[in-house]
Write an enzyme that holds these catalytic residues in place. Structure first.
Site, short mmCIF file in Angstrom:
data_model
loop_
_atom_site.label_atom_id
_atom_site.label_comp_id
_atom_site.label_asym_id
_atom_site.label_seq_id
_atom_site.Cartn_x
_atom_site.Cartn_y
_atom_site.Cartn_z
CE LYS A 114 2.52 0.22 13.71
NZ LYS A 114 3.10 -0.95 13.06
CG ASP A 162 -0.49 -0.63 2.39
OD1 ASP A 162 0.74 -0.74 2.50
OD2 ASP A 162 -1.29 -1.03 3.25
CG ASP A 165 1.11 3.08 5.01
OD1 ASP A 165 0.22 2.50 4.36
OD2 ASP A 165 1.56 2.66 6.08
#
Ligand code: GTP
Length: 322
Positions: free
Chosen positions: A155, A104, A212
């Protein structure tokens, strides 16, 4: 050379659209996301491998009916194997150096230049990097002075991030990477990258644009970026009547606009009708959608054939059959 596209995710953040359409086929300005990856591949890529799982039949049908100018092989996972498991699962098709993509990512990366970088730096792989203000939703890397990745955080909290350079989801790997992926469900980001740093993983930073497209906001941001770069276009078959106005850069196909205001940054597919007094901006209206009189649509994706009712105010939503 082979290119591998990871295209088996569930796309939960794009529901309900992804109940009907796998994420790689979600259109960005008239072209499925996956084509934004395939079309700019360098000529030396002769084969594209798609690691698929969720809604694989729709992807099979797409590639059976569209020639993308390269050999396409779809490899299925009965259960999604994660980003690492998906790469391992296509081992039998991979020979030398290969390019891999998160399915993506839409970006302006120059793959020929990235290949040159990879060949001159050596090592097990090269990871594309993009600078962001807040890296907390991404994989973050630390590098030494020669571009070698020395640390990888997935993250992290913003205040704990070791840099602002994030994993942009485009990689060049040597086949040896497969030896470092265990069997089963495996995350590249959490289980593989931190363990291969001593094998030589380099960071290749690029400029231009990177999006993204995993969420509504990001697809609409990608659309805005591409429309501002390309200037937009309106089909000669568009019917515009009763003083319908179109403002800014948009891509509008064979649709019907009646006494409404459309734009900026709107993508409208064939057979859409936008009615009197309606206003549409920063949005995507898929084939056959209907926006009734006086309705407002902003920052939203309206699925195929979906009706936005008279006077309805739709802001930052995905509406599709449910
Ligand atoms: P969300 O459910 O909205 O998080 O989307 P997603 O399932 O696509 O996950 P994510 O955006 O983190 O995935 C990044 C890329 O990897 C996407 O292109 C996915 O299609 C792909 N991907 C994620 N998990 C798998 C998997 O298990 N198998 C395969 N083949 N691809 C995957």
């Amino acid at each position: 050379m082979k290119a591998l596209i990871l295209a088996g995710g569930l796309g939960t953040r794009l529901r309900p659209l992804t109940y009907y359409l796998p994420k790689p086929l979600v259109p960005l300005l008239g072209k499925p996301l996956v084509r934004h990856i395939i079309d700019p591949l360098p000529a030396e890529v002769d084969t594209v491998i798609l690691a698929v799982s969720y809604m694989k039949d729709a992807l099979e049908e797409y590639f059976r009916t569209h020639d993308v100018g390269r050999k396409v092989i779809l490899v299925n996972e009965d259960q999604p194997l994660g980003t690492g498991g998906a790469i391992k699962n296509v081992s039998r098709y991979l020979d030398g150096t290969f390019i891999a993509f998160n399915g993506d990512v839409v970006c302006s990366i120059d793959l020929k230049d990235m290949l040159r970088f990879h060949r001159s730096h050596g090592g097990i792989g090269t990871m594309s990097l993009w600078q962001v203000e807040d890296p907390s939703a991404f994989g973050v890397v630390g590098r030494d002075g020669r571009g070698r990745i020395t640390a990888f955080q997935e993250k992290p909290r913003k205040e704990e991030a070791i840099s602002r350079a994030i994993n942009a989801g485009v990689y060049i790997f040597e086949r040896e990477i497969l030896d470092h992926i265990p069997d089963g469900v495996v995350s590249m980001e959490r289980q593989v990258f931190p363990n291969v740093l001593d094998r030589g993983l380099h960071g290749y930073e690029f400029k231009g644009y990177w999006v993204d497209c995993g969420t509504r906001e990001s697809i609409i941001a990608a659309q805005r970026t591409l429309l501002d770069l390309g200037g937009g276009k309106v089909s000669p078959e568009l019917i515009q009547e009763d003083d319908a106005t179109v403002v800014g850069a948009n891509l509008i196909m064979r649709a019907h606009l009646r006494g409404c205001r459309v734009g900026p940054h709107v993508y409208i597919e064939d057979d859409v009708l936008v009615s009197r007094g309606a206003e549409v901006s920063e949005s995507i209206l898929l084939r056959g959608a209907l926006v009734e009189e006086g309705a407002k649509v902003r920052g939203s994706i309206i699925g195929p054939g979906h009706v936005v009712a008279k006077g309805q105010d739709v802001k930052d939503e995905i509406l599709a059959r449910s």
